[in-house]
Enzyme design. Sequence first.
Site, PDB file in Angstrom:
ATOM      1  N   SER A 136      58.846  37.013  43.083  1.00  8.07           N
ATOM      2  CA  SER A 136      59.298  37.636  41.828  1.00  8.07           C
ATOM      3  C   SER A 136      58.142  38.261  41.069  1.00  8.07           C
ATOM      4  O   SER A 136      57.018  37.742  41.112  1.00  8.07           O
ATOM      5  CB  SER A 136      59.948  36.582  40.932  1.00  8.07           C
ATOM      6  N   TYR A 149      59.565  28.613  36.673  1.00  2.00           N
ATOM      7  CA  TYR A 149      60.122  29.533  37.683  1.00  2.00           C
ATOM      8  C   TYR A 149      58.991  30.346  38.319  1.00  2.00           C
ATOM      9  O   TYR A 149      58.873  30.433  39.549  1.00  2.00           O
ATOM     10  CB  TYR A 149      61.156  30.451  37.025  1.00  2.00           C
TER      11      TYR A 149
END
Length: 239
Positions: A136, A149
């Site tokens: 990501s 995350y």
Amino acid sequence: MESPVVVITGASSGIGEATARLLAGQGARLVLGARRADRLDALAAELGGEVRTRATDVRRRDDVAALVDLAVSTFGRLDVFVANAGVAHVGGLDTQTVEDWDEMIDVNLRGVLHGVAAALPVFRAQSAGHLVAIVSTSGLRIVPDQVVYAATKNAVRTLCEGLRQEAGPHLRVTAVSPGFTATEFVDTVADPARRREYQERMAEIAMPPDAIARAVAYAMAQPAGVDVGEIVVRPTAQN
Ligand SMILES: NC(=O)c1ccc[n+]([C@@H]2O[C@H](COP(=O)([O-])OP(=O)(O)OC[C@H]3O[C@@H](n4cnc5c(N)ncnc54)[C@H](OP(=O)(O)O)[C@@H]3O)[C@@H](O)[C@H]2O)c1
């Protein structure tokens, strides 16, 4: 590569589903895993051709091993393992629970390691194979509320670079970093106001998931001796 055999985790929606659609259209033979087996089966029925599915929770090592076994027993080999399954809990470190952190670690990091444990021996035996991990841009530009995350995604980025160095001349390793992508990803944000905020922002600027599918297909399409290490794909409107 003619009709590569590709395992995709998290293929029941979003980026995984878009990747399955694109690769099926290019003649790949697919083995799709996720927990929502009904969605995998509906997708397989729609795609036709050589697609197998298996209910898979990537937090369970045996589930991921069974997915790789299904590829090898059905198609005789495994060319690409796309470690795509992922979850995000957003919120500050003060407000998140340890259970939220555990789930992100278990799915986003441990789940990918289960894929490496299952796929690497097959790749070694074949002297060929390609691990593609969906990480990501949250790990590239660190922002509040996505800290754990991002940490799980950057752990996978580190894993990819380490595996690349250990891989030797025959294996390929690619980390794809999507920016904001229009999927079901933010539908699980717990706080309704935050969820709405993310969904509105998604509708405003996010890319369609096939933008990431094309990045996966690009890395796969390179000649055997060419290893695309990192791909970053963001919407133009993303900071
Ligand atoms: N959307 C974005 O803006 C964005 C940006 C950067 C990176 N990513 C990454 O892209 C990947 C795909 O996410 P997406 O955006 O396509 O979201 P999505 O539509 O919510 O898809 C997530 C997929 O992961 C699967 N999954 C979740 N937990 C799982 C588990 N324990 N075992 C097996 N599968 C599991 C889900 O399937 P089941 O629920 O059926 O198990 C689903 O197929 C994730 O790794 C995510 O971190 C997304």
